[in-house]
Design an enzyme around this catalytic site. Structure first.
Site, PDB file in Angstrom:
ATOM      1  N   GLY A   1       0.788  -1.234   0.000  1.00  0.00           N
ATOM      2  CA  GLY A   1       0.000   0.000   0.000  1.00  0.00           C
ATOM      3  C   GLY A   1       0.817   1.279   0.000  1.00  0.00           C
ATOM      4  O   GLY A   1       0.320   2.337   0.396  1.00  0.00           O
ATOM      5  N   SER A   2       2.065   1.198  -0.489  1.00  0.00           N
ATOM      6  CA  SER A   2       2.882   2.424  -0.439  1.00  0.00           C
ATOM      7  C   SER A   2       2.365   3.471  -1.420  1.00  0.00           C
ATOM      8  O   SER A   2       2.450   4.676  -1.133  1.00  0.00           O
ATOM      9  CB  SER A   2       4.356   2.101  -0.691  1.00  0.00           C
ATOM     10  OG  SER A   2       4.575   1.697  -2.022  1.00  0.00           O
TER      11      SER A   2
ATOM     12  N   HIS B   1       1.149   0.719 -13.239  1.00  0.00           N
ATOM     13  CA  HIS B   1       1.818  -0.531 -13.615  1.00  0.00           C
ATOM     14  C   HIS B   1       3.329  -0.272 -13.636  1.00  0.00           C
ATOM     15  O   HIS B   1       3.778   0.744 -14.176  1.00  0.00           O
ATOM     16  CB  HIS B   1       1.336  -0.985 -14.995  1.00  0.00           C
ATOM     17  CG  HIS B   1       1.938  -2.279 -15.414  1.00  0.00           C
ATOM     18  ND1 HIS B   1       1.521  -3.489 -14.893  1.00  0.00           N
ATOM     19  CD2 HIS B   1       2.947  -2.563 -16.264  1.00  0.00           C
ATOM     20  CE1 HIS B   1       2.246  -4.459 -15.415  1.00  0.00           C
ATOM     21  NE2 HIS B   1       3.120  -3.928 -16.256  1.00  0.00           N
TER      22      HIS B   1
HETATM   23  C1  GAR Z   1       3.613  -1.250  -7.393  1.00  0.00           C
HETATM   24  O1  GAR Z   1       4.916  -1.348  -7.908  1.00  0.00           O
HETATM   25  C2  GAR Z   1       2.604  -1.252  -8.531  1.00  0.00           C
HETATM   26  O2  GAR Z   1       3.062  -0.586  -9.679  1.00  0.00           O
HETATM   27  C3  GAR Z   1       2.459  -2.718  -8.790  1.00  0.00           C
HETATM   28  O3  GAR Z   1       2.451  -3.314  -7.523  1.00  0.00           O
HETATM   29  C4  GAR Z   1       3.234  -2.503  -6.628  1.00  0.00           C
HETATM   30  C5  GAR Z   1       2.391  -2.198  -5.414  1.00  0.00           C
HETATM   31  O4  GAR Z   1       3.127  -1.563  -4.416  1.00  0.00           O
HETATM   32  N1  GAR Z   1       1.275  -3.007  -9.510  1.00  0.00           N
HETATM   33  C6  GAR Z   1       1.167  -3.984 -10.405  1.00  0.00           C
HETATM   34  O5  GAR Z   1       2.066  -4.759 -10.651  1.00  0.00           O
HETATM   35  C7  GAR Z   1      -0.180  -4.083 -11.090  1.00  0.00           C
HETATM   36  N2  GAR Z   1      -0.096  -4.867 -12.261  1.00  0.00           N
HETATM   37  P1  GAR Z   1       2.369  -0.819  -3.225  1.00  0.00           P
HETATM   38  O6  GAR Z   1       1.350  -1.809  -2.648  1.00  0.00           O
HETATM   39  O7  GAR Z   1       3.454  -0.546  -2.234  1.00  0.00           O
HETATM   40  O8  GAR Z   1       1.718   0.416  -3.750  1.00  0.00           O
END
Ligand code: GAR
Length: 201
Positions: A12-13, A117
């Site tokens: 969830g950053s 993405h």
């Molecule tokens: C992020 O890098 C986002 O771009 C990716 O998951 C991560 C979530 O990090 N999303 C995908 O790969 C979607 N296809 P977060 O939970 O710390 O925001």
């Protein structure tokens, strides 16, 4: 007030970065918008604790609870839509939401559903984007904010950030560099989107 619902699956950053910018830049006063809820498909998602600490309402719609359903994906998306629609959202933000959505879900939120993405789309849709960029010998990698359409990891591009792939990079080090940029471009792309629909409702 325009409501933003953020969907997460993990740390969830990006959600936290968006909520922090919304607070700092006073989106409620300046953009008539607020982050009104964070919804996770995983009860253990670390981002739920972060959201809670930021005093954002949270919900869980656990996809595993639908495993025995005859049409699990449809049933999950239907329940998720009910949880989202309870907030009457102007914008639904996918922030590390790791579920493939049904066409019915995407159609229901057409024009108000966006995603981030971790690649320079249209390169490397899908998973393991950083390793694939390294394996392909890319000199640059990055992240893309885009409108969600029925075509996975496609849809009109709203923002991109480019980072260099450095000698010795592995997926972890490259991913960290990309994620830092995600935290900058996603809140900005959302603010731009909100401004645009204020001018052109
Ligand atoms: C992020 O890098 C986002 O771009 C990716 O998951 C991560 C979530 O990090 N999303 C995908 O790969 C979607 N296809 P977060 O939970 O710390 O925001």
């Amino acid at each position: 007030m325009r409501n933003i619902v953020i969907l997460i699956s993990g740390s969830g950053s990006n959600m936290a970065a968006i909520a922090q910018v919304a607070e700092r830049e006073q989106w409620s006063a300046n953009l008539d918008a607020r982050v009104c809820a964070v919804i996770s498909n995983r009860p253990q998602a670390k981002g739920l604790q972060t959201a809670h600490a930021m005093e954002l309402p949270t919900h869980v719609v656990d996809h595993q609870a639908f495993a025995d359903h005859p049409a699990p994906r449809t049933a999950f998306d239907h329940t998720l839509m009910q949880a989202i629609d309870a907030h009457q959202p102007t914008l639904v933000v996918l922030a590390g939401f790791m579920r493939i959505l049904t066409p019915a879900f995407v159609a229901h939120y057409a024009g108000r559903l966006i995603n981030i993405h971790p690649s320079l789309l249209p390169a490397f849709p899908g998973l393991n984007t950083h390793q694939r960029a390294i394996d392909a010998g890319c000199r640059f990698a990055g992240a893309t904010v885009h409108e969600v359409t029925a075509d996975l990891d496609h849809g009109p591009i709203l923002a991109q950030a480019v980072v260099p792939v450095l000698p010795g990079d592995d997926a972890h080090s490259l991913g960290k560099r990309v994620l830092a940029q995600e935290h900058l471009i996603y809140p900005k792309a959302i603010a731009d989107w909100l401004r645009h629909i204020t001018v052109n409702p």
